[in-house]
Design an enzyme around this catalytic site. Structure first.
Site, mmCIF file in Angstrom:
data_model
loop_
_atom_site.group_PDB
_atom_site.id
_atom_site.type_symbol
_atom_site.label_atom_id
_atom_site.label_comp_id
_atom_site.label_asym_id
_atom_site.label_seq_id
_atom_site.Cartn_x
_atom_site.Cartn_y
_atom_site.Cartn_z
ATOM 1 N N ARG A 1 -4.136 0.331 11.252
ATOM 2 C CA ARG A 1 -3.812 1.995 11.165
ATOM 3 C C ARG A 1 -5.233 2.847 10.594
ATOM 4 O O ARG A 1 -5.176 3.975 10.833
ATOM 5 C CB ARG A 1 -2.785 2.252 10.414
ATOM 6 N N ASN B 1 -52.305 10.081 -4.889
ATOM 7 C CA ASN B 1 -52.196 8.743 -5.179
ATOM 8 C C ASN B 1 -52.214 7.607 -3.965
ATOM 9 O O ASN B 1 -52.387 6.636 -4.338
ATOM 10 C CB ASN B 1 -50.797 8.545 -6.057
HETATM 11 C C1 UD1 Z 1 3.895 -2.622 1.870
HETATM 12 C C2 UD1 Z 1 5.275 -2.842 1.331
HETATM 13 C C3 UD1 Z 1 6.136 -1.587 1.138
HETATM 14 C C4 UD1 Z 1 5.294 -0.683 0.290
HETATM 15 C C5 UD1 Z 1 3.885 -0.424 0.574
HETATM 16 C C6 UD1 Z 1 3.075 0.064 -0.494
HETATM 17 C C7 UD1 Z 1 5.950 -5.179 2.375
HETATM 18 C C8 UD1 Z 1 6.716 -5.853 3.466
HETATM 19 N N1 UD1 Z 1 5.955 -3.593 2.227
HETATM 20 O O1 UD1 Z 1 3.908 -2.005 3.037
HETATM 21 O O2 UD1 Z 1 7.187 -1.876 0.804
HETATM 22 O O3 UD1 Z 1 6.060 0.631 0.088
HETATM 23 O O4 UD1 Z 1 3.223 -1.731 0.698
HETATM 24 O O5 UD1 Z 1 1.828 0.488 -0.243
HETATM 25 O O6 UD1 Z 1 5.222 -5.835 1.341
HETATM 26 N N2 UD1 Z 1 -1.352 -8.383 3.760
HETATM 27 C C9 UD1 Z 1 -1.900 -9.815 3.806
HETATM 28 N N3 UD1 Z 1 -1.105 -10.306 4.516
HETATM 29 C C10 UD1 Z 1 -0.319 -10.131 5.374
HETATM 30 C C11 UD1 Z 1 0.147 -8.802 5.469
HETATM 31 C C12 UD1 Z 1 -0.506 -8.046 4.503
HETATM 32 O O7 UD1 Z 1 -2.606 -10.107 2.915
HETATM 33 O O8 UD1 Z 1 0.193 -11.090 6.049
HETATM 34 C C13 UD1 Z 1 -1.991 -7.390 2.689
HETATM 35 C C14 UD1 Z 1 -2.695 -6.327 3.312
HETATM 36 O O9 UD1 Z 1 -4.164 -6.578 3.353
HETATM 37 C C15 UD1 Z 1 -2.422 -5.006 2.219
HETATM 38 C C16 UD1 Z 1 -1.021 -5.425 1.743
HETATM 39 O O10 UD1 Z 1 -0.841 -6.809 1.782
HETATM 40 O O11 UD1 Z 1 -3.413 -5.286 1.308
HETATM 41 C C17 UD1 Z 1 -0.065 -4.528 2.135
HETATM 42 O O12 UD1 Z 1 0.279 -4.714 3.541
HETATM 43 P P1 UD1 Z 1 0.425 -3.727 4.723
HETATM 44 O O13 UD1 Z 1 0.813 -3.999 5.869
HETATM 45 O O14 UD1 Z 1 -0.409 -2.584 4.353
HETATM 46 O O15 UD1 Z 1 2.044 -3.255 4.112
HETATM 47 P P2 UD1 Z 1 2.598 -1.958 4.067
HETATM 48 O O16 UD1 Z 1 3.152 -1.452 5.556
HETATM 49 O O17 UD1 Z 1 1.856 -0.664 3.651
HETATM 50 CA CA CA Z 2 -0.471 -0.905 3.074
#
Ligand code: UD1
Ligand code: CA
Length: 449
Positions: free
Chosen positions: A15, A384
């Site tokens: 995103r 210089n």
């Molecule tokens: C996540 C939470 C959500 C919360 C929000 C807060 C989950 C399912 N959802 O959603 O409840 O409100 O964060 O910001 O946890 N990542 C990995 N491996 C993966 C997927 C993600 O390492 O397979 C890492 C991403 O790099 C990121 C973090 O986990 O740093 C969160 O992932 P992201 O996909 O951004 O989750 P959100 O949809 O924001």
């Molecule tokens: Ca996130």
């Protein structure tokens, strides 16, 4: 209490619309993940695990200097629950485990500690209320206000979407609970991912005592999925940082108009005017005054030093009571000793300006070695560079350089000597000598129109 910290940083950040892994996106001049690593760096009895996947090599390389990190690879990004699972073999079984997100960068050490302690009673969630909760997991509470589940945006019903209490993503568990609960989650949801958040409903079914910590200052838990959210974080960060200094006794003309892009320290009693930018590693001493519009990059400003309006200091040092500006450029590797002064439209580079020496107007000081109490007149240029090499100009204590002189290096000008205005000085000048190197003035009689 042993503490294992797992930071999730494997996601691509689709995103954000950029090829850079999201956790390397710049927030206040530093990668987002660095902010999280800073917050955990002082915690005791800690093991630190960082889960990487997308562009893992690039992320690891960026932090190769941090030897405390145990890097864990998540080959396929199958969700936050799956990501934490990759770390479970590395976690100490008697630990409390805190899970942090690489894209929730402003979390403070204090909050992490509180949540970690709370986890001794049961799974602990960090929640907050958000007026527009879009994108966040919603906290579902049942009878007696107990937490029963977290529902992700994608899977939420219209009524669940109305819930304004949201999941920060940050959670803590006893290691054994976490490992057992992770074994139970499935990926039967809209995203076909293994959600870490589903462990909460599993914990509810096991009748565990689910805890929550709610933050009033929500800046700490703002997440970053889009460039617009990054903007919001950037704004929040600078105000947040200014407030920290304010509480330590630093004054600001306007805390909303200062930028802290790096590792900045400011001692109490200092005053920072509007539109000041700090970059890199900067330290500002007690009672120093920084005028409006100044940019200070990788430099040290000593106590009681003054930087007047619209000055730029880079890779340099002003000792105590030194003064520069307005409109000064203290260029790379300049050291201004105690009480030294440079004024408007003076540029310096690789120079040492001795105690109480002054160049108050329109000068270029390059590769200078200037002693104490030297006066450099307006318009003086240190020549210089001969087109091939840079050379040094040495000016000994208490010498006086008349205005509009060109000092052609290599050159030594002796102590207490005097250079007549407008001289082009190409030969060394001895101690106490008067040197004049310019055409003589002739006055002709009987000028006719
Ligand atoms: C996540 C939470 C959500 C919360 C929000 C807060 C989950 C399912 N959802 O959603 O409840 O409100 O964060 O910001 O946890 N990542 C990995 N491996 C993966 C997927 C993600 O390492 O397979 C890492 C991403 O790099 C990121 C973090 O986990 O740093 C969160 O992932 P992201 O996909 O951004 O989750 P959100 O949809 O924001
Ligand atoms: Ca996130």
């Amino acid at each position: 209490m042993n503490l294992d910290i797992v930071i999730l940083a494997a996601g691509k950040g689709t995103r954000m619309g950029s090829s850079l892994p999201k956790v390397l996106a710049s927030l206040a001049g530093r990668p987002m993940l660095e902010h999280v690593l800073d917050s955990v760096s002082q915690l005791k009895k800690t093991k630190l695990h960082v889960v990487v996947g997308h562009e893992a090599q690039q992320v690891r390389k960026t932090f190769s200097g941090n030897k405390k990190i145990n890097w864990i690879k998540q080959t396929k990004q199958l969700g936050t629950g799956h990501a934490v699972k990759q770390a479970t073999n590395h976690i100490r079984s008697n630990s409390n485990v805190v899970i942090l997100y690489g894209d929730v960068p402003l979390i403070s050490e204090t909050t992490i500690s509180k949540l970690a302690k709370l986890a001794s009673k049961g799974p602990a969630l960090l929640t907050f209320n958000k007026e527009n909760p879009t994108g966040y997991g919603r906290i579902v509470r049942g009878s007696r206000n107990k937490i029963e589940a977290i529902i992700e945006e994608k899977d939420a019903s219209p009524s669940e979407k109305e819930i304004s209490e949201v999941n920060s993503g940050i959670m803590a568990f006893k290691a054994k609970d976490l490992i057992r609960l992770l074994g139970k989650i499935k990926n039967n949801n809209k995203a076909k991912e293994f959600y870490l958040t589903d462990t909460v409903h599993e914990a509810h079914l096991e009748k565990l005592n689910i805890q929550s910590l709610s933050l009033s200052d929500t800046n700490e838990v703002l997440g970053c999925n889009t460039l617009e959210e990054l903007q919001a974080l950037e704004k929040a960060y600078h105000i947040f940082t200014a407030k920290k200094f304010l509480n330590k006794g630093v004054s600001f003309a306007d805390i909303e108009k200062v930028k802290f892009r790096g590792n900045i320290s400011i001692e109490k009693g200092a005053f920072i005017d509007e539109n000041v930018i700090f970059e890199g590693t900067v330290s500002i001493g007690t009672n120093a005054k920084i005028g409006p519009g100044c940019i200070i990059s990788n430099s040290k400003i000593g106590k009681n030093a003054k930087l007047l309006a619209y000055s730029f200091v880079e890779e340099s040092m002003l000792e105590s009571n030194a003064k520069a500006g307005p409109f000064a450029h203290v260029g790379v590797q300049t050291r201004m000793e105690e009480g030294a002064e440079i004024g408007n439209f003076v540029e310096t580079k690789r120079s040492n300006i001795g105690a109480n020496s002054k160049a108050k107007h329109l000068a270029y000081i390059g590769d200078g070695r200037i002693g104490k109490g030297v006066n450099i007149g307006a318009g003086t240029i240190f020549c210089n560079y001969d087109g091939v090499k840079k050379h040094i100009t040495k000016i000994e204590d208490d010498a006086f350089i008349g205005s509009n002189s060109a000092l052609v290096a290599p050159l030594t000008i002796g102590a207490k000597s005097y250079i007549g205005s407008g001289s082009v000085v190409t030969k060394n000048v001895g101690k106490g000598q008067l040197a004049i190197g310019r055409g003589r003035q002739k006055n002709m009689p009987n000028r006719k129109k």
